[in-house]
Motif scaffolding. Structure first.
Motif, PDB file in Angstrom:
ATOM      1  N   GLN A  90      43.396  42.212  65.243  1.00 36.53           N
ATOM      2  CA  GLN A  90      44.572  42.759  64.434  1.00 36.53           C
ATOM      3  C   GLN A  90      44.738  44.199  64.957  1.00 36.53           C
ATOM      4  N   GLU A  91      43.406  44.926  64.802  1.00 36.17           N
ATOM      5  CA  GLU A  91      43.565  46.558  64.802  1.00 36.17           C
ATOM      6  C   GLU A  91      43.910  46.862  66.365  1.00 36.17           C
ATOM      7  N   ASN A  92      43.634  46.044  67.403  1.00 34.17           N
ATOM      8  CA  ASN A  92      43.988  46.429  68.825  1.00 34.17           C
ATOM      9  C   ASN A  92      45.338  46.254  68.928  1.00 34.17           C
ATOM     10  N   PHE A  93      46.178  44.985  68.351  1.00 31.64           N
ATOM     11  CA  PHE A  93      47.358  44.709  68.210  1.00 31.64           C
ATOM     12  C   PHE A  93      48.291  45.856  67.617  1.00 31.64           C
ATOM     13  N   GLU A  94      47.783  46.417  66.375  1.00 33.30           N
ATOM     14  CA  GLU A  94      48.431  47.571  66.089  1.00 33.30           C
ATOM     15  C   GLU A  94      48.367  48.841  66.945  1.00 33.30           C
ATOM     16  N   LYS A  95      47.173  49.149  67.449  1.00 34.96           N
ATOM     17  CA  LYS A  95      47.145  50.221  68.286  1.00 34.96           C
ATOM     18  C   LYS A  95      48.156  49.941  69.484  1.00 34.96           C
ATOM     19  N   TRP A  96      48.251  48.865  70.091  1.00 36.50           N
ATOM     20  CA  TRP A  96      49.139  48.548  71.265  1.00 36.50           C
ATOM     21  C   TRP A  96      50.684  48.788  70.578  1.00 36.50           C
ATOM     22  N   CYS A  97      51.058  48.282  69.539  1.00 34.62           N
ATOM     23  CA  CYS A  97      52.383  48.376  69.077  1.00 34.62           C
ATOM     24  C   CYS A  97      52.672  49.938  68.808  1.00 34.62           C
ATOM     25  N   GLU A  98      51.824  50.572  68.342  1.00 33.06           N
ATOM     26  CA  GLU A  98      51.921  52.055  67.823  1.00 33.06           C
ATOM     27  C   GLU A  98      51.797  52.995  69.086  1.00 33.06           C
ATOM     28  N   ALA A  99      51.417  52.257  70.179  1.00 32.80           N
ATOM     29  CA  ALA A  99      51.374  52.976  71.534  1.00 32.80           C
ATOM     30  C   ALA A  99      50.030  54.078  71.333  1.00 32.80           C
ATOM     31  N   ILE A 100      49.079  53.648  70.746  1.00 33.51           N
ATOM     32  CA  ILE A 100      47.719  54.594  70.721  1.00 33.51           C
ATOM     33  C   ILE A 100      46.598  53.765  71.090  1.00 33.51           C
ATOM     34  N   THR A 101      46.635  53.218  72.334  1.00 32.85           N
ATOM     35  CA  THR A 101      45.645  52.442  72.797  1.00 32.85           C
ATOM     36  C   THR A 101      44.706  53.502  73.662  1.00 32.85           C
ATOM     37  N   GLY A 102      45.102  54.629  74.060  1.00 32.49           N
ATOM     38  CA  GLY A 102      44.056  55.412  74.766  1.00 32.49           C
ATOM     39  C   GLY A 102      44.457  55.384  76.430  1.00 32.49           C
ATOM     40  N   ILE A 103      45.124  54.352  76.651  1.00 32.17           N
ATOM     41  CA  ILE A 103      45.767  54.189  78.038  1.00 32.17           C
ATOM     42  C   ILE A 103      46.978  54.691  78.217  1.00 32.17           C
ATOM     43  N   PRO A 104      47.058  55.942  78.839  1.00 31.70           N
ATOM     44  CA  PRO A 104      48.528  56.706  79.008  1.00 31.70           C
ATOM     45  C   PRO A 104      49.535  55.859  79.915  1.00 31.70           C
TER      46      PRO A 104
END
Length: 152
Positions: free
Chosen positions: A7-21
């Motif tokens: 769930q945390e990784n899903f939210e990071k992806w949605c919020e565009a903060i994965t750390g992969i530019p």
């Protein structure tokens, strides 16, 4: 394919903060404008499914909620194909191959004043305003090493 559905990784992806530019820039464009090119959709879906190992239906539903050109059959078919039929796309390689440095700078202000190498692989540098990646995968090593040869 076994999904981990973090769930945390899903939210990071949605919020565009994965750390992969490359992923974050496209997701920020989607979140702000409701638009994302087809190439971007493929790359963000590939990262989502094959790297983050999140159920493709979560991504399809998120795109459904954001895309201004949303079409039910195209969206769900594209996500299903990415999960089960289409080859993997390496987001680090793709960012370099498609010369996405200026696009990344446009959508990620934290990287706006950084050199090309810092824009493509910021985790290799001390950039405090941009998040560290969820994970750096060994399958990205070749692409990362090619970027390290860029003359800045």
């Amino acid at each position: 394919m076994p999904f981990e559905n973090d769930q945390e990784n899903f939210e990071k992806w949605c919020e565009a903060i994965t750390g992969i530019p490359f992923v974050d820039a496209h997701m920020r464009q989607l979140n702000e404008t409701g638009y994302m090119s087809n190439r971007s959709r493929v790359n963000c879906a590939s990262y989502f499914v094959h790297d983050l190992k999140i159920d493709w239906t979560w991504g399809a539903a998120y795109f459904e909620s954001k895309l201004i050109d949303y079409d039910v059959s195209s969206n769900w078919m594209n996500w299903h194909m990415q999960a089960f039929e289409i080859y993997y796309t390496n987001p680090v390689h793709q960012s370099n191959k498609y010369k996405a440095k200026d696009f990344i700078r446009e959508w990620i202000p934290e990287l706006k004043d950084k050199n090309d190498m810092e824009v493509l692989i910021p985790w290799e540098f001390d950039i405090p305003d941009y998040p560290q990646p969820i994970e750096i995968f060994s399958k990205w090593e070749r692409a990362i090493n090619l970027i390290k040869k860029i003359k800045v």
